[in-house]
Design a protein around this motif. Structure first.
Motif, PDB file in Angstrom:
ATOM      1  N   GLY A  22       0.818  -1.213   0.000  1.00  0.00           N
ATOM      2  CA  GLY A  22       0.000   0.000   0.000  1.00  0.00           C
ATOM      3  C   GLY A  22       0.850   1.260   0.000  1.00  0.00           C
ATOM      4  N   GLY A  23       1.937   1.247   0.792  1.00  0.00           N
ATOM      5  CA  GLY A  23       2.825   2.408   0.850  1.00  0.00           C
ATOM      6  C   GLY A  23       3.536   2.646  -0.459  1.00  0.00           C
ATOM      7  N   ILE A  24       3.996   1.559  -1.101  1.00  0.00           N
ATOM      8  CA  ILE A  24       4.676   1.698  -2.394  1.00  0.00           C
ATOM      9  C   ILE A  24       3.708   2.208  -3.446  1.00  0.00           C
ATOM     10  CG2 ILE A  24       5.777   0.422  -4.269  1.00  0.00           C
ATOM     11  CD1 ILE A  24       7.054  -1.362  -2.155  1.00  0.00           C
ATOM     12  N   GLY A  25       2.490   1.675  -3.414  1.00  0.00           N
ATOM     13  CA  GLY A  25       1.491   2.127  -4.378  1.00  0.00           C
ATOM     14  C   GLY A  25       1.180   3.600  -4.230  1.00  0.00           C
ATOM     15  N   THR A  30       1.719   9.172  -6.128  1.00  0.00           N
ATOM     16  CA  THR A  30       2.121  10.552  -5.839  1.00  0.00           C
ATOM     17  C   THR A  30       3.171  11.027  -6.835  1.00  0.00           C
ATOM     18  OG1 THR A  30       1.674  10.230  -3.476  1.00  0.00           O
ATOM     19  CG2 THR A  30       3.094  12.085  -4.090  1.00  0.00           C
ATOM     20  N   ALA A  31       4.145  10.148  -7.130  1.00  0.00           N
ATOM     21  CA  ALA A  31       5.196  10.511  -8.087  1.00  0.00           C
ATOM     22  C   ALA A  31       4.616  10.734  -9.476  1.00  0.00           C
ATOM     23  CB  ALA A  31       6.258   9.411  -8.122  1.00  0.00           C
ATOM     24  N   ARG A  37       1.972  16.934 -13.243  1.00  0.00           N
ATOM     25  CA  ARG A  37       1.812  18.370 -13.004  1.00  0.00           C
ATOM     26  C   ARG A  37       3.010  19.150 -13.524  1.00  0.00           C
ATOM     27  NH1 ARG A  37      -0.309  16.558  -8.006  1.00  0.00           N
ATOM     28  NH2 ARG A  37       1.700  16.889  -6.992  1.00  0.00           N
ATOM     29  N   ALA A  38       4.219  18.609 -13.285  1.00  0.00           N
ATOM     30  CA  ALA A  38       5.426  19.304 -13.736  1.00  0.00           C
ATOM     31  C   ALA A  38       5.470  19.387 -15.261  1.00  0.00           C
ATOM     32  CB  ALA A  38       6.668  18.584 -13.211  1.00  0.00           C
TER      33      ALA A  38
END
Length: 235
Positions: A22-25, A30-31, A37-38
């Motif tokens: 879950g944390g990796i996902g 987010t990345a 956006r960038a």
């Protein structure tokens, strides 16, 4: 010959593994969003710079100003042949209109940036790292530099200009249809604050949300109501 007993695979507790995946996902999502956006901001800044160059080229003399439409048609054909879709006549007209709608954005960005030291190898490297997130055919465009930027204490890069355009390009295309700079600024602020998709931005413009808010006696209530997202309308 006796068979060696097979070792059972070492498995982490289910709850711990669920937390790991879950944390990796979440990290990857987010990345991805940050990268999107960038890239969107850099693309928008590039289109603004294309529009600026077209306008300044047309203003380079009476003869140039006289064949504006012919220039855009020729430019569209040449850019499309070189870079593919995205640079048709309609797109170039929008880029030109985009610059004309935000002609003073360089002064605004310049005022927000700290003074820069003399160019060094490290600063050049940083600019290239910023531009490396843009598709290669756009990254070859020279660094943006206007007369106002030259007089400022530093030379602006596309990365600098991108900070002034946090919304996707499709939003700015829609904003070009607003009736006044005040309405454009209002919708820009609310779209950014509320995380509007271009679909909701379009709906709010069509419903005259700016005009209704200006006439309302309870503007705060109007803004809260307008900030509510419908299904599928999040940016």
């Amino acid at each position: 010959m006796k068979k060696r007993p097979t070792k059972k695979p070492v498995t982490a507790p289910l709850a711990a593994y669920t937390g790991l995946i879950g944390g990796i996902g979440e990290l990857l999502e987010t990345a991805r969003h940050a990268t999107a956006r960038a890239v969107n901001s850099l693309m928008t800044a590039t289109y603004w710079e294309v529009g600026r160059r077209i306008v300044e080229f047309e203003q380079g003399g009476k003869k140039r100003a006289g064949y504006g439409e012919e220039l855009l048609s020729r430019l569209a054909a040449d850019l499309t042949a070189r870079f593919g879709r995205g640079f048709g006549l309609r797109n170039l007209v929008q880029m030109k209109a985009f610059y004309l709608s935000y002609p003073n954005i360089v002064q605004t960005v310049s005022a927000q940036l700290p003074p820069a030291k003399s160019p060094t190898l490290s600063s050049v490297s940083t600019d290239r790292e910023i531009l490396s997130t843009v598709p290669i055919e756009l990254a070859v465009l020279p660094i943006a530099q206007t007369a106002s930027a030259k007089s400022a204490s530093r030379i602006l890069t596309l990365g600098d200009v991108a900070k002034a355009f946090p919304l996707p390009w499709s939003h700015y295309v829609r904003l070009l249809s607003t009736r006044s700079p005040e309405a454009r600024a209002f919708y820009h602020t609310e779209a950014l604050r509320g995380g509007w998709s271009v679909r909701q931005l379009d709906r709010q413009i069509n419903s005259l949300f700016y005009e209704r808010t200006a006439l309302s006696k309870n503007k705060s209530a109007m803004l809260r109501k307008g900030a509510k997202l419908q299904t599928g309308e999040a940016l």
